[in-house]
Design an enzyme around this catalytic site. Structure first.
Site, mmCIF file in Angstrom:
data_model
loop_
_atom_site.group_PDB
_atom_site.id
_atom_site.type_symbol
_atom_site.label_atom_id
_atom_site.label_comp_id
_atom_site.label_asym_id
_atom_site.label_seq_id
_atom_site.Cartn_x
_atom_site.Cartn_y
_atom_site.Cartn_z
ATOM 1 N N ARG A 64 -1.966 105.209 10.736
ATOM 2 C CA ARG A 64 -2.267 105.836 12.021
ATOM 3 C C ARG A 64 -3.271 105.011 12.830
ATOM 4 O O ARG A 64 -3.172 104.903 14.045
ATOM 5 C CB ARG A 64 -2.806 107.249 11.772
ATOM 6 C CG ARG A 64 -3.041 108.024 13.024
ATOM 7 C CD ARG A 64 -3.202 109.520 12.729
ATOM 8 N NE ARG A 64 -3.506 110.234 13.957
ATOM 9 C CZ ARG A 64 -4.657 110.870 14.164
ATOM 10 N NH1 ARG A 64 -5.582 110.909 13.234
ATOM 11 N NH2 ARG A 64 -4.851 111.479 15.304
ATOM 12 N N HIS A 68 -2.702 103.722 16.601
ATOM 13 C CA HIS A 68 -3.657 103.960 17.695
ATOM 14 C C HIS A 68 -4.123 102.644 18.301
ATOM 15 O O HIS A 68 -4.286 102.528 19.511
ATOM 16 C CB HIS A 68 -4.861 104.761 17.195
ATOM 17 C CG HIS A 68 -4.589 106.238 17.090
ATOM 18 N ND1 HIS A 68 -5.554 107.197 17.255
ATOM 19 C CD2 HIS A 68 -3.441 106.915 16.841
ATOM 20 C CE1 HIS A 68 -5.013 108.410 17.107
ATOM 21 N NE2 HIS A 68 -3.748 108.258 16.854
ATOM 22 N N ASN A 96 -9.075 111.004 18.150
ATOM 23 C CA ASN A 96 -9.362 110.338 16.870
ATOM 24 C C ASN A 96 -9.185 111.271 15.678
ATOM 25 O O ASN A 96 -9.010 110.808 14.561
ATOM 26 C CB ASN A 96 -10.764 109.729 16.867
ATOM 27 C CG ASN A 96 -11.874 110.741 16.718
ATOM 28 O OD1 ASN A 96 -11.643 111.887 16.362
ATOM 29 N ND2 ASN A 96 -13.081 110.310 17.000
ATOM 30 N N HIS A 193 5.078 110.342 10.073
ATOM 31 C CA HIS A 193 4.543 111.659 9.714
ATOM 32 C C HIS A 193 5.123 112.184 8.401
ATOM 33 O O HIS A 193 4.950 113.341 8.074
ATOM 34 C CB HIS A 193 4.788 112.660 10.853
ATOM 35 C CG HIS A 193 3.904 112.415 12.041
ATOM 36 N ND1 HIS A 193 4.046 113.056 13.248
ATOM 37 C CD2 HIS A 193 2.848 111.578 12.206
ATOM 38 C CE1 HIS A 193 3.121 112.628 14.091
ATOM 39 N NE2 HIS A 193 2.376 111.721 13.497
HETATM 40 C C1 HEM Z 1 5.126 110.263 18.575
HETATM 41 C C2 HEM Z 1 3.896 110.532 18.948
HETATM 42 C C3 HEM Z 1 2.814 110.894 17.979
HETATM 43 C C4 HEM Z 1 1.958 111.936 18.097
HETATM 44 C C5 HEM Z 1 1.909 112.934 19.237
HETATM 45 C C6 HEM Z 1 1.095 111.920 16.940
HETATM 46 C C7 HEM Z 1 0.059 112.804 16.717
HETATM 47 C C8 HEM Z 1 -0.643 112.902 15.535
HETATM 48 C C9 HEM Z 1 -1.684 113.870 15.274
HETATM 49 C C10 HEM Z 1 -2.207 114.862 16.289
HETATM 50 C C11 HEM Z 1 -2.064 113.719 13.980
HETATM 51 C C12 HEM Z 1 -3.032 114.563 13.158
HETATM 52 C C13 HEM Z 1 -4.421 114.553 13.590
HETATM 53 C C14 HEM Z 1 -5.200 115.593 12.835
HETATM 54 O O1 HEM Z 1 -5.086 116.787 13.155
HETATM 55 O O2 HEM Z 1 -5.946 115.205 11.921
HETATM 56 C C15 HEM Z 1 -1.289 112.651 13.427
HETATM 57 C C16 HEM Z 1 -1.384 112.208 12.138
HETATM 58 C C17 HEM Z 1 -0.720 111.114 11.666
HETATM 59 N N1 HEM Z 1 0.070 110.267 12.398
HETATM 60 FE FE1 HEM Z 1 0.817 110.610 14.234
HETATM 61 N N2 HEM Z 1 1.455 110.883 16.138
HETATM 62 C C18 HEM Z 1 2.482 110.218 16.733
HETATM 63 C C19 HEM Z 1 3.098 109.062 16.271
HETATM 64 C C20 HEM Z 1 2.745 108.420 15.111
HETATM 65 C C21 HEM Z 1 3.189 107.107 14.737
HETATM 66 C C22 HEM Z 1 4.068 106.208 15.603
HETATM 67 C C23 HEM Z 1 2.669 106.854 13.508
HETATM 68 C C24 HEM Z 1 2.810 105.622 12.671
HETATM 69 C C25 HEM Z 1 3.893 104.891 12.613
HETATM 70 C C26 HEM Z 1 1.903 108.019 13.131
HETATM 71 C C27 HEM Z 1 1.274 108.182 11.921
HETATM 72 C C28 HEM Z 1 0.502 109.268 11.573
HETATM 73 C C29 HEM Z 1 -0.009 109.508 10.232
HETATM 74 C C30 HEM Z 1 0.302 108.660 9.008
HETATM 75 C C31 HEM Z 1 -0.783 110.654 10.293
HETATM 76 C C32 HEM Z 1 -1.574 111.307 9.137
HETATM 77 C C33 HEM Z 1 -2.969 110.738 9.131
HETATM 78 C C34 HEM Z 1 -3.844 111.200 7.978
HETATM 79 O O3 HEM Z 1 -3.359 111.686 6.962
HETATM 80 O O4 HEM Z 1 -5.069 111.023 8.103
HETATM 81 N N3 HEM Z 1 1.944 108.938 14.139
HETATM 82 N N4 HEM Z 1 -0.447 112.172 14.397
HETATM 83 C C1 LIG Z 2 -14.312 111.230 16.729
HETATM 84 O O1 LIG Z 2 -14.911 111.457 17.976
HETATM 85 C C2 LIG Z 2 -16.012 112.358 17.937
HETATM 86 C C3 LIG Z 2 -16.489 112.553 19.346
HETATM 87 O O2 LIG Z 2 -15.447 112.952 20.184
HETATM 88 C C4 LIG Z 2 -17.097 111.782 17.043
HETATM 89 O O3 LIG Z 2 -18.153 112.702 16.932
HETATM 90 C C5 LIG Z 2 -16.527 111.495 15.656
HETATM 91 O O4 LIG Z 2 -17.478 110.842 14.867
HETATM 92 C C6 LIG Z 2 -15.292 110.616 15.768
HETATM 93 N N1 LIG Z 2 -14.719 110.447 14.452
HETATM 94 C C7 LIG Z 2 -14.396 109.243 13.949
HETATM 95 C C8 LIG Z 2 -13.797 109.249 12.605
HETATM 96 O O5 LIG Z 2 -14.581 108.217 14.549
#
Ligand code: HEM
Ligand SMILES: *[C@@H]1O[C@H](CO)[C@@H](O)[C@H](O)[C@H]1NC(C)=O
Ligand SMILES: *[C@@H]1O[C@H](CO)[C@@H](O)[C@H](O)[C@H]1NC(C)=O
Ligand SMILES: *[C@@H]1O[C@H](CO)[C@@H](O)[C@H](O)[C@H]1NC(C)=O
Ligand SMILES: *[C@@H]1O[C@H](CO)[C@@H](O)[C@H](O)[C@H]1NC(C)=O
Length: 325
Positions: A64, A68, A96, A193
């Protein structure tokens, strides 16, 4: 006269080809460090393995972080920069939500610097670490073209251009297209995902107040909702949910089965069923047990890794990934 016209035309074509090359990130190449740091890839692989072996859940986050990085200002390591007194960096932007694993990048960079100081960029190290981490949790392996340089700008506000979890299919297609990625890349990369977790807060609205009337998102499987609600209470900020329950830690095609069952966690996952091309892909991978997913993922990751890269003399090779030189 005719010759001059010909020459002008040829020059124009050359210029177009050149611009196209840059836009495509073709400034990158396999084995870029072959002469200057021949062991770079092996060193990164070893450093990554040390962490993923002990903490496999970091692999998802590292993938991820790479995503980003590439979607904000191109794959230039800007996501790795720490905020300073005068600058709130990308890392501290709202989307983030718990990006983790920066210590892995730092460890890999330290090890690479010990072998060849000032040669290998943090942007390249991140691309390699993401690849190695995913491969280590049974995901595909892809060759990473190298030669990215590190950017010198990182702004929290720019992270708001990342696709949002509540984005609909039209917005997602447009956001991917703006990075030179196709509808197929969108549905393939969303397969990322298949690993990792999300915070309850990211889907609280879908569960508890979808249209502001205390309702749930009708695009979510109604049988799944009680299960999710039993894990996430309405104002829960800390609990984590598996993105693809049952196989959070191994990279496979099961995400597409989850989405097809209308159990994708985000609206952006569910949205893949609202377009002919993406829904056909979801069905195909679910029904054929991901027959082409790994291969497709390799292709799309290489493409994503070329977005907006800095090459040649642009940018810099950072000494420490969290700090602009
Ligand atoms: C299509 C648009 C995408 C959206 C809107 C999106 C959004 C998100 C969000 C909101 C999270 C979770 C954040 C949280 O609540 O902690 C997440 C997690 C994740 N995303 Fe996406 N994502 C997108 C595309 C991608 C892409 C292209 C990849 C990589 C190829 C990716 C890989 C991941 C992974 C692996 C996680 C899990 C991270 C973890 O376990 O810490 N995402 N994503
Ligand atoms: C994500 O952003 C918040 C502020 O919006 C910050 O307090 C936090 O440390 C950040 N987390 C990481 C993992 O960088
Ligand atoms: C960057 O920030 C992290 C988290 O705040 C910190 O642990 C790390 O030491 C910082 N790195 C540098 C080089 O300042
Ligand atoms: C997607 O969202 C945008 C912005 O909210 C909206 O204008 C558009 O109508 C939506 N499209 C679909 C297909 O729902
Ligand atoms: C649900 O959303 C509405 C409209 O945004 C808001 O007024 C209300 O307070 C929300 N309810 C809860 C329980 O958060």
């Amino acid at each position: 006269m005719a010759i001059q016209k010909h020459i002008a035309l040829i020059l124009q074509l050359l210029l177009i080809a050149l611009v196209f090359e840059f836009a495509n990130g073709s400034g990158l190449k396999l084995g870029f460090y072959k002469k200057t740091c021949p062991r770079a890839e092996a060193i990164v692989k070893r450093a990554t393995a040390n962490y993923i072996y002990r903490a496999p859940s970091l692999a998802a986050s590292l993938l991820r972080v790479h995503f980003h990085d590439c979607f904000v200002r191109g794959c230039d390591g800007s996501v790795l920069i720490n905020s300073t007194k005068n600058n709130q960096a990308e890392k501290d932007g709202p989307p983030n939500l718990s990006l983790r694993g920066f210590q892995v990048i730092d460890a890999a960079k330290t090890a690479v610097e010990a072998a060849c100081p000032g040669v290998v960029s943090c942007a390249d190290i991140l691309a390699l670490v993401a690849r190695d981490a995913i491969h280590q949790i049974k995901g595909p392996f892809w060759q990473v073209p190298l030669g990215r340089r590190d950017g010198r700008v990182s702004k929290a506000s720019e992270s708001l251009t990342l696709p949002a979890p509540f984005a609909n299919i039209t917005q997602l297609k447009a956001q991917f297209a703006s990075k030179g990625l196709s509808v197929k890349d969108l549905v393939v990369l969303s397969g990322g995902h298949t690993v990792g977790t999300s915070h309850c807060s990211t889907i609280a609205t879908r569960l508890y107040n979808f249209t502001g009337k205390g309702d749930t998102d009708p695009s979510l499987d109604p049988k799944y909702i009680p299960q999710l609600k039993s894990i996430c209470f309405p104002t829960d900020e800390t609990t984590l949910l598996a993105m693809d329950p049952g196989s959070v830690r191994s990279f496979d095609e099961h995400y597409y089965t989850t989405v097809l069952k209308r159990r994708g966690l985000f609206q952006s996952d569910a949205a893949l069923l609202n377009d002919k091309k993406t829904s056909a892909y979801v069905k195909l991978q679910a029904q054929s047990h991901g027959s082409t997913f790994f291969n497709d993922f390799q292709v799309s990751m290489i493409k994503m890794g070329k977005i907006g890269v800095l090459t040649g003399k642009a940018g810099e090779i950072r000494k420490h990934c969290a700090v602009i030189n």
